[in-house]
Structure formats: C-alpha cells, structure tokens
Motif scaffolding. Structure first.
Motif, PDB file in Angstrom:
ATOM      1  N   LEU A  68       0.831  -1.195   0.000  1.00 38.80           N
ATOM      2  CA  LEU A  68       0.000   0.000   0.000  1.00 38.80           C
ATOM      3  C   LEU A  68       0.872   1.253   0.000  1.00 38.80           C
ATOM      4  O   LEU A  68       0.579   2.230  -0.694  1.00 38.80           O
ATOM      5  N   LEU A  69       1.946   1.210   0.775  1.00 41.88           N
ATOM      6  CA  LEU A  69       2.861   2.348   0.843  1.00 41.88           C
ATOM      7  C   LEU A  69       3.611   2.558  -0.465  1.00 41.88           C
ATOM      8  O   LEU A  69       3.569   3.637  -1.065  1.00 41.88           O
ATOM      9  N   ALA A  70       4.320   1.524  -0.899  1.00 48.00           N
ATOM     10  CA  ALA A  70       5.225   1.661  -2.036  1.00 48.00           C
ATOM     11  C   ALA A  70       4.531   1.402  -3.366  1.00 48.00           C
ATOM     12  O   ALA A  70       4.748   2.121  -4.341  1.00 48.00           O
ATOM     13  N   GLY A  71       3.703   0.351  -3.422  1.00 44.99           N
ATOM     14  CA  GLY A  71       3.091  -0.033  -4.684  1.00 44.99           C
ATOM     15  C   GLY A  71       2.019   0.917  -5.153  1.00 44.99           C
ATOM     16  O   GLY A  71       1.802   1.058  -6.364  1.00 44.99           O
ATOM     17  N   PHE A  72       1.338   1.580  -4.226  1.00 41.79           N
ATOM     18  CA  PHE A  72       0.259   2.491  -4.605  1.00 41.79           C
ATOM     19  C   PHE A  72       0.541   3.938  -4.203  1.00 41.79           C
ATOM     20  O   PHE A  72       0.049   4.854  -4.849  1.00 41.79           O
ATOM     21  N   GLY A  73       1.291   4.144  -3.127  1.00 40.01           N
ATOM     22  CA  GLY A  73       1.584   5.496  -2.680  1.00 40.01           C
ATOM     23  C   GLY A  73       2.942   6.018  -3.078  1.00 40.01           C
ATOM     24  O   GLY A  73       3.235   7.208  -2.905  1.00 40.01           O
ATOM     25  N   VAL A 205      -0.283   9.903  -7.770  1.00 42.78           N
ATOM     26  CA  VAL A 205       0.886  10.385  -7.033  1.00 42.78           C
ATOM     27  C   VAL A 205       2.073   9.468  -7.270  1.00 42.78           C
ATOM     28  O   VAL A 205       3.213   9.917  -7.441  1.00 42.78           O
ATOM     29  N   ARG A 206       1.828   8.151  -7.279  1.00 40.50           N
ATOM     30  CA  ARG A 206       2.903   7.189  -7.496  1.00 40.50           C
ATOM     31  C   ARG A 206       3.536   7.357  -8.870  1.00 40.50           C
ATOM     32  O   ARG A 206       4.767   7.317  -9.020  1.00 40.50           O
ATOM     33  N   ASP A 207       2.691   7.576  -9.893  1.00 42.99           N
ATOM     34  CA  ASP A 207       3.210   7.666 -11.257  1.00 42.99           C
ATOM     35  C   ASP A 207       3.933   8.982 -11.510  1.00 42.99           C
ATOM     36  O   ASP A 207       4.993   8.992 -12.140  1.00 42.99           O
ATOM     37  N   GLU A 208       3.380  10.093 -11.035  1.00 43.77           N
ATOM     38  CA  GLU A 208       4.015  11.393 -11.231  1.00 43.77           C
ATOM     39  C   GLU A 208       3.442  12.365 -10.210  1.00 43.77           C
ATOM     40  O   GLU A 208       2.351  12.899 -10.385  1.00 43.77           O
ATOM     41  N   GLU A 209       4.206  12.597  -9.166  1.00 43.09           N
ATOM     42  CA  GLU A 209       3.723  13.405  -8.045  1.00 43.09           C
ATOM     43  C   GLU A 209       3.450  14.850  -8.461  1.00 43.09           C
ATOM     44  O   GLU A 209       2.435  15.440  -8.069  1.00 43.09           O
ATOM     45  N   THR A 210       4.328  15.424  -9.259  1.00 42.99           N
ATOM     46  CA  THR A 210       4.150  16.815  -9.664  1.00 42.99           C
ATOM     47  C   THR A 210       2.898  16.996 -10.507  1.00 42.99           C
ATOM     48  O   THR A 210       2.111  17.935 -10.303  1.00 42.99           O
ATOM     49  N   ALA A 211       2.702  16.091 -11.459  1.00 38.86           N
ATOM     50  CA  ALA A 211       1.521  16.175 -12.307  1.00 38.86           C
ATOM     51  C   ALA A 211       0.246  15.954 -11.500  1.00 38.86           C
ATOM     52  O   ALA A 211      -0.778  16.603 -11.749  1.00 38.86           O
ATOM     53  N   ALA A 212       0.311  15.059 -10.521  1.00 35.10           N
ATOM     54  CA  ALA A 212      -0.863  14.807  -9.675  1.00 35.10           C
ATOM     55  C   ALA A 212      -1.236  16.057  -8.884  1.00 35.10           C
ATOM     56  O   ALA A 212      -2.409  16.400  -8.752  1.00 35.10           O
TER      57      ALA A 212
END
Length: 338
Positions: A68-73, A205-212
């Motif tokens: 949950l932390l690393a794989g999704f967050g 957020v996981r894929d691209e924090e800035t864009a999110a």
C-alpha cells in the motif's frame, strides 16, 4: 436537440464502464471461501499447523501494508519495523496494566498511529532514497529508546502477562483466529481504500507526483493517510507477534529484516497489485519451510530469486498470471466496453 448533441448522447450510451467483468466478480468469491475454510482449521488440524500459519498471516498483513505504501503510494520505506516494535511493546505495556492481550492488539494499532503522526512530520521532509534511508534511521532511534526503558525489559526484552489463565489449546486457536482476522482486515482495507477516489489519487501520485499535484490532488494528504494506515497495520502485526511468542525482544522486533521480508514478498508477488503480497507471502512462506535448514544457502537462494523477479518479472508472479488468465481477485480498476 442538435445533431452533435444527439451523436454524443448515443456514443455515451454505447460505452459501458464497469469496475470489473463477470469473471472477476465470480473470482472475488474465492478469497471469502478461503477465509471460511481457514477459520475452521483449528477444529481440523493439529495445533502445530495453525501455529505455523500464524507466521504466514502476519507476513501477508505486513506485505499488504508495504505494498500500500510503495506499490500504490510511491513511499518506499525501509523502516516499517518501527511500528512492528511499537505495536509489540504496546501489547506488553497494556497487558502489564491489566488489559486483556488480545484486546491490547487493537490498542497497539492505535498507539502506532499516534506515534506515526509526529514521525511523518520528519519522514515526509525527505524524498526518494532519502525517505527510505530516513525511515530506517527512525526505526533504529525507536529501538535505542526502548532499550533504555527499564520497565520494558531493556535490551533483554520482556515476557507477556495476562494469558496464563487461558488453556493452551484455546490460546493457540484464539491467536490463530486473530492473525487470520488481521490478514483479512489488511487486504480488505487496501481494497476498500483503493476502490475510491483515494486509490486513484494514490496511483496518480505514485506515477508522477508533480503532475498529480497540478491536477488538484492533495498529494500530502493522500500520502499521510496511507502512512497512518500502514503504521496501524504493522502495529497490529507486532501485537500478534507478541501474543504468539509470549515475549518480545527489541533486536528482533525492530530488526530491518522485517522490511527485507516485506520487500521480497511484494517484489516476487507483484508490486501494485492487491493480490501480489498474498501470492508472494505464500511463496516466501513455502521457501522458509523447505529451505530454512540450509543455512546461508537459504539466504543466497532468496537473494537470487528476488533479483530474478526484479529483472525478468517486473509485475511479479501475479502480473504474469493476470496477463495470461485475466484473473482479478480484487479489481480496483475500470473496464470500458463498447
């Protein structure tokens, strides 16, 4: 109605957006059936079998929290053992005050959340690799603090009180059911969180924090919530470990080896899939049972399997299985049909 509006309305009516297909709905009943069968095991098998399965359920819960932390967050932590230790010692402390140890597991989860609040203020100042190293350092600080508290047994640890009056067979069954409930609750919590808007926010957020963030997602809130949930799950797992072993040792419960186990399980099972930690924990548990007597070769083999999975199976075993069969036990995405 204009021609363009009519075409748009007709196109929208021709598109069917669903959470999952019919096959996924049927396959989702499989975990519930498995839980029912597992719940009946104390009546069907010897106590040694259920005692061993407690370790498997703890691994499933811990790996689910790390996923949950690393794989999704996108929060790669190497310090979740901090909350395992906090949860374990919370059960010792509450039991010493007269609280029933099984009830103290719930309080241990709450205590871990309380400690996670100020810890997150420090950890979230770091990014990327610095966050991973920082969480490990924080876990070591907690261990050093506990070692210096004489009421918690210091460096030698402390035994659990409050279970002496319970029959040993009943105690083993209760511990088994609590561990099974923890594993089920961990998976269910991840599933429910990821099915909502938070799940979409986390994956963005996981894929691209800035864009999110630029899209209007409250990045800090999403990470903060996931961090607290993972702390609660790891704290409850630490409590189950204490109730199962009837004692606690600071070097054992605060060991970075717990994080190594979580990472290994998620990598071989499939990071970013709810089913990944479940499958990975079963594989890791089987390797433990069959290869633990081989000493250092056991660790060498685990390392080789982990590296092979990272290089050639980026989606893990569940990723391969899903691509070939289309099976999804816990669907959190959407399917569009014309």
């Amino acid at each position: 109605m204009s021609l363009s509006a009519a075409l748009t309305s007709r196109a929208a009516a021709a598109v069917d957006v669903r959470r999952a297909g019919r096959s996924a709905t049927v396959s989702a009943l499989m975990p519930l059936a498995a839980v029912v069968v597992l719940a009946a095991l104390p009546f069907l098998v010897y106590a040694g079998v259920t005692d061993t399965l407690v370790n498997l359920f703890v691994l499933i819960a811990l790996a689910s929290m790390w996923n949950l932390l690393a794989g999704f967050g996108g929060l790669v932590s190497v310090g979740q053992q901090a909350y395992i230790g906090i949860g374990a010692y919370s059960v010792i402390a509450f039991a010493g005050q007269g609280v029933q140890p099984y009830l103290a597991i719930l309080l241990a989860a709450l205590t871990s959340v309380i400690f996670a609040v100020p810890t997150s203020w420090l950890a979230f100042r770091l990014r990327g690799d610095y966050f991973a190293v920082g969480t490990w350092v924080i876990a070591e600080v907690y261990r050093l603090v506990v070692v210096r508290v004489d009421s918690l047994g210091g460096a030698s640890g402390k035994g659990l009180t409050g279970l002496a009056g319970i029959d040993q067979t009943l105690r083993g069954a209760l511990t088994y059911w609590v561990a099974l409930g923890l594993a089920f609750a961990s998976i269910a919590t991840c599933y429910l969180l990821l099915r909502g808007r938070l799940g979409l926010s986390l994956m963005a957020v996981r894929d691209e924090e800035t864009a999110a963030g630029s899209a209007g997602i409250d990045v800090r809130r999403a990470k903060y919530l996931v961090y607290l949930v993972a702390a609660a799950g790891c704290g409850a797992a630490g409590g189950v470990i204490t109730v199962s072993s009837l004692s606690v040792n600071p070097d054992a419960v605060f060991s970075v080896q717990w994080s190594a186990y979580m990472i290994f399980i998620v990598v071989i099972g499939g990071i970013g899939f709810i089913e990944g930690p479940l499958l990975g924990a079963v594989v890791f548990f089987a390797l433990q049972q069959f290869l633990a007597d081989y000493g250092s070769w056991y660790l060498v083999l685990l390392g080789a399997i982990g590296m092979a999975a990272a290089l050639w199976l980026p989606g893990g075993l569940w990723g391969v299985m899903r691509d070939r069969t289309g099976l999804s036990l816990f669907p959190v995405g959407y399917h569009v049909r014309l």
